[in-house]
Write a protein that holds these residues in place. Structure first.
Motif, mmCIF file in Angstrom:
data_model
loop_
_atom_site.group_PDB
_atom_site.id
_atom_site.type_symbol
_atom_site.label_atom_id
_atom_site.label_comp_id
_atom_site.label_asym_id
_atom_site.label_seq_id
_atom_site.Cartn_x
_atom_site.Cartn_y
_atom_site.Cartn_z
ATOM 1 N N UNK A 63 0.817 -1.120 -0.119
ATOM 2 C CA UNK A 63 0.042 -0.091 0.142
ATOM 3 C C UNK A 63 0.900 1.353 -0.004
ATOM 4 N N UNK A 64 2.279 1.120 0.210
ATOM 5 C CA UNK A 64 2.934 2.379 0.041
ATOM 6 C C UNK A 64 3.065 2.803 -1.402
ATOM 7 N N UNK A 65 2.847 1.944 -2.177
ATOM 8 C CA UNK A 65 2.911 2.507 -3.701
ATOM 9 C C UNK A 65 1.454 2.659 -4.150
ATOM 10 N N UNK A 66 1.363 3.830 -4.637
ATOM 11 C CA UNK A 66 -0.418 4.322 -5.125
ATOM 12 C C UNK A 66 -0.581 3.360 -6.262
ATOM 13 N N UNK A 109 11.868 6.279 8.918
ATOM 14 C CA UNK A 109 10.605 7.108 8.661
ATOM 15 C C UNK A 109 9.612 7.176 7.692
ATOM 16 N N UNK A 110 10.485 7.406 6.551
ATOM 17 C CA UNK A 110 9.626 7.227 5.342
ATOM 18 C C UNK A 110 8.915 5.924 4.985
ATOM 19 N N UNK A 111 9.601 5.041 5.393
ATOM 20 C CA UNK A 111 9.071 3.576 5.259
ATOM 21 C C UNK A 111 7.914 3.259 5.846
ATOM 22 N N UNK A 112 8.004 3.828 7.317
ATOM 23 C CA UNK A 112 6.764 3.426 8.129
ATOM 24 C C UNK A 112 5.655 4.372 7.676
ATOM 25 N N UNK A 113 5.907 5.559 7.818
ATOM 26 C CA UNK A 113 4.908 6.746 7.333
ATOM 27 C C UNK A 113 4.403 6.367 5.932
ATOM 28 N N UNK A 114 5.108 5.721 4.999
ATOM 29 C CA UNK A 114 4.710 5.493 3.879
ATOM 30 C C UNK A 114 3.674 4.358 3.868
ATOM 31 N N UNK A 115 3.847 3.312 4.537
ATOM 32 C CA UNK A 115 2.835 2.214 4.705
ATOM 33 C C UNK A 115 1.540 2.713 5.496
ATOM 34 N N UNK A 116 1.981 3.094 6.956
ATOM 35 C CA UNK A 116 0.923 3.266 7.790
ATOM 36 C C UNK A 116 -0.279 4.680 7.500
ATOM 37 N N UNK A 117 0.416 5.607 7.069
ATOM 38 C CA UNK A 117 0.036 6.863 6.959
ATOM 39 C C UNK A 117 -0.569 7.213 5.374
ATOM 40 N N UNK A 118 0.532 7.221 4.668
ATOM 41 C CA UNK A 118 0.533 7.550 3.238
ATOM 42 C C UNK A 118 -0.625 6.318 2.682
ATOM 43 N N UNK A 119 -0.238 5.191 2.738
ATOM 44 C CA UNK A 119 -0.759 4.116 2.354
ATOM 45 C C UNK A 119 -2.362 3.997 2.527
ATOM 46 N N UNK A 120 -2.557 4.429 3.973
ATOM 47 C CA UNK A 120 -4.092 4.447 3.952
ATOM 48 C C UNK A 120 -4.756 5.617 3.417
#
Length: 258
Positions: A63-66, A109-120
């Motif tokens: 989900x980190x990838x649009x 930071x980028x990886x965790x926020x990429x999945x957890x926040x941006x992915x959502x």
């Protein structure tokens, strides 16, 4: 159009996501079981859901990838012609003491926020047109970390705090067609902690947690799934809720045991 309601659950190979998929399948829903790496476990979860009577779509995506998020939504809608619920459960963390600043670089930071926040967010953005058409709902699987500033690591705490704020904003902007809520679990008795800090460390953390919280127990994945299912399938007048599933952690400590 398919008559059964449809739920797309990210990160549903194991743990809370798998328990949610199974409970919805048992209630007559069709479900998407999504995984990033745990294909074998995802296959087993899909088989359980099919045994419960559901039509199941098994999809690999990060989900980190649009592009993956858009594909998940497109394939779900293509299969059944509807999406009634989105459960943003996919999440990652690192485990470390706050004092270990050097381990918390920008890449972490980028990886965790990429999945957890941006992915959502990316999943919501892709699914909103179909959820509006269905009068559906979104449940973000957050954490007590985001509400209280405690948790496995600073990047994880920050990512879940952002999810909580995003939940409140989306609840306002997507009403009245779509309800948006979040669940905020404390300690969950899944493999999450064992994978992060080892089984011995997880056992110690569980004992300490259960000794510190008012209810004296941690949540199972099934406990959290029950709350998610209620928010998805019931709770018709509930939106913008950050539901604390933390054994009372937010109350500030356990009473004296008698």
């Amino acid at each position: 159009m398919n008559d059964r309601q449809v739920a797309l659950i990210t990160g549903s190979a194991t743990g809370v996501g798998a328990a949610t998929a199974l409970q919805l399948a048992q209630r007559g829903w069709n479900v998407v079981v999504n995984y990033s790496r745990s294909e074998q476990e995802a296959q087993a979860t899909a088989a359980e859901c099919r045994a419960a009577g559901a039509d199941v779509l098994l999809l690999q995506a990060d989900v980190a990838h649009d592009a993956d998020c858009r594909r998940l939504v497109a394939q779900t809608h293509g299969r059944w012609g509807r999406i009634d619920a989105l459960v943003n459960n996919a999440g990652i963390s690192v485990f470390g003491e706050d004092a270990k600043w050097d381990a918390l670089d920008a890449e972490v930071f980028h990886r965790i926020i990429g999945v957890n926040t941006i992915g959502s967010f990316q999943m919501v953005r892709a699914a909103v047109p179909h959820l509006k058409a269905a009068g559906g709902s979104i449940v973000n699987v957050s954490s007590v970390a985001g509400a209280l500033g405690i948790g496995s690591s600073i990047p994880y705490i920050a990512s879940k705090g952002a999810v909580n704020s995003m939940t409140l904003h989306l609840a306002r902007t997507l009403a009245p067609e779509i309800r948006v809520n979040a669940v905020c679990p404390g300690y969950i008795t899944s493999r999450w902690f064992a994978r992060g800090i080892g089984q011995e460390g997880a056992d110690k953390a569980l004992k300490a947690y259960e000794g510190a919280v008012p209810l004296g127990r941690a949540s199972t994945p099934e406990d959290v799934a029950e709350a998610i299912v209620w928010l998805v399938a019931g709770a018709r007048t509930v939106t913008g809720e950050l539901l604390m599933l933390d054994g009372g952690t937010h109350l500030g400590g356990a009473p004296k045991r008698r």
